[in-house]
Design an enzyme around this catalytic site. Structure first.
Site, PDB file in Angstrom:
ATOM      1  N   HIS A 228       0.831  -1.196   0.000  1.00 23.04           N
ATOM      2  CA  HIS A 228       0.000   0.000   0.000  1.00 23.04           C
ATOM      3  C   HIS A 228       0.867   1.247   0.000  1.00 23.04           C
ATOM      4  CE1 HIS A 228      -3.395   2.547   0.001  1.00 23.04           C
ATOM      5  NE2 HIS A 228      -2.855   3.228   0.981  1.00 23.04           N
ATOM      6  N   TYR A 232       1.665   5.397  -2.518  1.00 22.87           N
ATOM      7  CA  TYR A 232       1.916   6.809  -2.188  1.00 22.87           C
ATOM      8  C   TYR A 232       3.318   7.243  -2.597  1.00 22.87           C
ATOM      9  CZ  TYR A 232      -2.480   6.298   0.182  1.00 22.87           C
ATOM     10  OH  TYR A 232      -3.792   6.040   0.440  1.00 22.87           O
ATOM     11  N   HIS A 379      -9.942   0.865 -10.710  1.00 21.04           N
ATOM     12  CA  HIS A 379      -9.451   1.748  -9.640  1.00 21.04           C
ATOM     13  C   HIS A 379      -7.997   2.137  -9.879  1.00 21.04           C
ATOM     14  CE1 HIS A 379      -8.306   3.173  -5.650  1.00 21.04           C
ATOM     15  NE2 HIS A 379      -7.405   2.222  -5.583  1.00 21.04           N
ATOM     16  N   PHE A 380      -7.154   1.153 -10.166  1.00 20.67           N
ATOM     17  CA  PHE A 380      -5.750   1.566 -10.222  1.00 20.67           C
ATOM     18  C   PHE A 380      -5.348   2.196 -11.555  1.00 20.67           C
ATOM     19  CE2 PHE A 380      -4.824  -3.156 -10.684  1.00 20.67           C
ATOM     20  CZ  PHE A 380      -4.212  -3.108 -11.918  1.00 20.67           C
ATOM     21  N   HIS A 381      -6.207   2.072 -12.565  1.00 23.39           N
ATOM     22  CA  HIS A 381      -5.890   2.852 -13.769  1.00 23.39           C
ATOM     23  C   HIS A 381      -6.278   4.319 -13.592  1.00 23.39           C
ATOM     24  CE1 HIS A 381      -4.934  -0.980 -15.645  1.00 23.39           C
ATOM     25  NE2 HIS A 381      -4.214  -0.249 -16.475  1.00 23.39           N
ATOM     26  N   ARG A 442     -10.488 -10.082 -12.561  1.00 21.36           N
ATOM     27  CA  ARG A 442      -9.246  -9.494 -13.048  1.00 21.36           C
ATOM     28  C   ARG A 442      -8.265 -10.621 -13.332  1.00 21.36           C
ATOM     29  NH1 ARG A 442      -5.915  -6.907  -7.896  1.00 21.36           N
ATOM     30  NH2 ARG A 442      -4.416  -6.571  -9.555  1.00 21.36           N
ATOM     31  N   ARG A 443      -7.133 -10.322 -13.932  1.00 22.91           N
ATOM     32  CA  ARG A 443      -6.039 -11.268 -14.128  1.00 22.91           C
ATOM     33  C   ARG A 443      -6.497 -12.572 -14.770  1.00 22.91           C
ATOM     34  NH1 ARG A 443      -2.534 -10.106  -8.612  1.00 22.91           N
ATOM     35  NH2 ARG A 443      -1.306  -8.513  -9.640  1.00 22.91           N
TER      36      ARG A 443
END
Ligand code: HAS
Ligand code: CU
Length: 577
Positions: A228, A232, A379-381, A442-443
């Site tokens: 995580h 950041y 979300h992560f894109h 996913r994946r």
């Protein structure tokens, strides 16, 4: 003041080298992204289902690790040297860490690429999260370790420059850009320790055959201890650009330097003790620990919400200086024709949406709905793929002229490029989120299971797939335009009327910030205590149940069993819960 390349010619070389390494990763990673998006959505298939996972691993590693981190070491070097107004202490050391990062990348890439060659007994199709029970060739782990050590030395280089500066300026506040770099590096040290331990104690010896087995949950937990905080590590340089540049380009001043410091301190203390929110569905970690981590995660929304407030207030200040009026009318007065501004503002706008999907992920019970679905990829894109990547690309339109001394090749291509990213990502990530809600995993190379329909009230998968494929294609075109622009800029002629290398002024400056904010030792100590509180019990209970080296103790049952007995005794004695 003048352009960066005139102020710090030697440092500009290292920043350039870091940027080019980053852009190569972006080009290759972007191409692979196109290949896999077309495969998954069944538009065109160039490869076997098995190769999909090799492509996915390379795409993830190159974009999430290489592209982001090479770019950020470039801008952190720029931030330190310009805000302290001094060069780095020893450039040989600087080239050493750059060299280690480069060698590490190449070493890790070799076994991944070898996965395409059936006759070679070497592979690393373990995806970018690479935790057990999937196993990679030792070279992969070795490469990653060398890369991370490179980043540690880069941090040492910046700390050293700051310490020398501090001796000469004992009574001055840490300049804001340096403050941002140092706090980010502190949590990077704290968190990357977890992945280093996981690799060096378990995964590398296991892949070398020294250990017979590992405790998969233990290595997973150590991975997410880092996993995580690393998000950041990618985000802080983007925030740095939003704080230092957006206000100035908008024509105004940064609303508050003290608030910016508070934000970075909060990230330092809260980034790490939240990793278990990636493991809500992992059996073997008690619900109570997960609940504590959920609470920490919701506290961690605060610095981003403060950022949204500060940065938008600064933009509004700029717009009003440019004659903007009204509650929302000021938005029209912003410099929308400037690709640097528009790219970063759109990245911020998308991050607001990403924040919402992050909050949904972070809710312990609602996470069960979205975990391991395409939602998470959406979300992560939006986060690393837009808030970070689009900010880096937009910032490059400012940085590349600064570090090369050349004029940006084509400003309108740059504007189209950032707009195309925004449009492409809107299609792709929105449809990914929706597909995830329908249960699309996913994946998975071919999620079109025979005889099974995902159709539900939210739309059909075929329609969503079309949007995903369209979005992914637009993103690829955007990457090509970006790379063309920076390459054409770099081969252009030197000019000498470049804008000065300056940051935004502040409405409320460093002098208004309480002195305690600059006490890095205090904040680091608090960060360490929070990590100990959040992780000691979960780790001990994982070891208690599964052994250090998995059930049965692995290669050294005696050692593992003794460690286990110590933990059991401590539990019995009531020392630990
Ligand atoms: Fe996340 C999964 C929770 C932020 C990246 N995340 C992932 C994964 C990645 C990732 C890569 O709790 C997948 C990992 C894997 O492969 O399994 N994430 C959060 C939360 C936040 C968050 C609570 N994530 C990020 C960032 C990332 C990132 C940042 C990369 C850079 N995420 C999760 C959780 C999971 C997860 C669970 C696990 C899911 C699962 O089940 O597997 C928060 O930090 C978000 C806070 C953000 C806000 C938004 C503030 C808005 C701002 C915009 C200002 C506007 C401006 C422009 C400047 C509260 C700051 C204005 C423009 C005008 C024109 C006015
Ligand atoms: Cu997370």
């Amino acid at each position: 003041m003048s352009a960066y390349v005139d102020q710090f010619p030697a440092e500009a070389r290292i920043v350039r080298a870091a940027f080019w390494s980053s852009f190569i990763a972006l080009g290759v990673g972007g191409l692979l992204g196109l290949v896999q998006v077309l495969h998954r959505t069944d538009v065109v298939r160039f490869m076997s289902g098995a190769d999909y996972y090799t492509v996915l691993t390379l795409h993830g590693v190159l974009l999430a690790i290489t592209f982001t981190i090479f770019f950020l070491v470039g801008i952190f070097t720029w931030a330190i040297t310009t805000s302290l107004d001094r060069g780095l202490e020893n450039l040989r050391f600087t080239w050493l860490w750059y060299g280690l990062m480069s060698v590490g990348t190449v070493l890790a890439a070799i076994p991944i690429l070898a996965g395409f060659v059936g006759s070679v007994d070497m592979s690393a199709s373990v995806l970018f999260t690479f935790y057990a029970p999937m196993q990679a060739h030792p070279l992969f782990y070795l490469g990653l370790t060398i890369f991370v050590v490179g980043t540690w030395l880069a941090g040492a280089d910046w700390f050293r420059t700051w310490l020398v500066w501090k001796r000469e300026h004992p009574d001055e506040r840490i300049p804001l850009p340096t403050f941002m770099v140092l706090t980010t590096m502190l949590f990077w040290y704290l968190s990357s320790l977890g992945v280093a331990l996981s690799i060096l104690l378990f995964l590398l010896p296991w892949s070398l055959g020294i250990w017979e087995q590992v405790n998969a949950l233990l290595t997973r937990t150590l991975f997410w201890y880092f996993g995580h905080a690393v998000v950041y590590f990618w985000l802080m340089p983007a925030y740095m650009m939003w704080y230092l540049m957006l206000p100035k380009i908008s024509g105004g001043k940064l609303f508050s330097d003290p608030l910016a410091r508070v934000v970075f301190v909060l990230f330092l203390i809260l980034s790490t003790p939240t990793g278990i929110h990636h493991q809500y569905l992992d059996p073997g970690i008690a619900e109570g620990f997960k609940f504590i981590v959920m609470t920490n995660t919701f506290f961690l929304l605060l610095p981003s919400l403060l950022t949204a407030f500060t940065v938008v207030a600064s933009m509004e200040h700029g717009a009003r200086q440019r004659g903007g009026t009204g509650y929302f009318g000021w938005l029209k007065a912003l410099p929308w024709r400037d690709p640097i501004f528009t790219g970063m503002a759109l990245a911020g706008l998308m991050f607001a949406a990403a924040g919402f999907s992050g909050m949904i992920n972070a809710g312990m019970n609602i996470n069960y709905l979205v975990h391991n679905t395409f939602w998470v990829v959406g979300h992560f894109h939006l986060t690393v793929g837009t808030a970070v990547a689009l900010t880096f690309m937009a910032a490059s339109y400012w940085f590349i002229p600064q570090v090369t001394g050349k004029r940006l090749w084509n400003k309108s291509v740059a504007l189209w490029q950032v707009l195309l990213w925004f449009v492409g990502m809107t299609f792709m990530s929105n449809a990914m989120h929706r597909a995830g809600l329908l249960g699309v995993p996913r994946r998975t190379a071919e999620p079109q299971y025979a005889g099974f329909e995902f159709e539900a009230g939210l739309g059909s998968v075929a329609e969503l797939d079309a949007q995903i494929a369209l979005g992914g294609t637009l993103l690829f075109v955007s990457v090509v335009l970006f790379l063309a622009n920076v390459v054409m800029t770099a081969v252009g002629d030197r000019i000498d009327d470049l804008p000065d290398n300056e940051y935004a002024d502040t409405l409320s400056g460093a002098d208004d910030a309480p002195l305690v904010l600059d006490n890095l030792k205090l904040w680091t100590a608090i960060a360490v205590v929070l990590v100990i509180l959040a992780y000691t019990l979960p780790l001990l209970s994982i070891i208690d149940r599964g052994g250090v080296f998995g059930p049965g103790g692995g290669a050294f049952p005696m050692v593992a069993e003794s460690l286990r007995l110590v933990v059991v005794a401590a539990v019995d004695a009531g020392v630990i819960g």
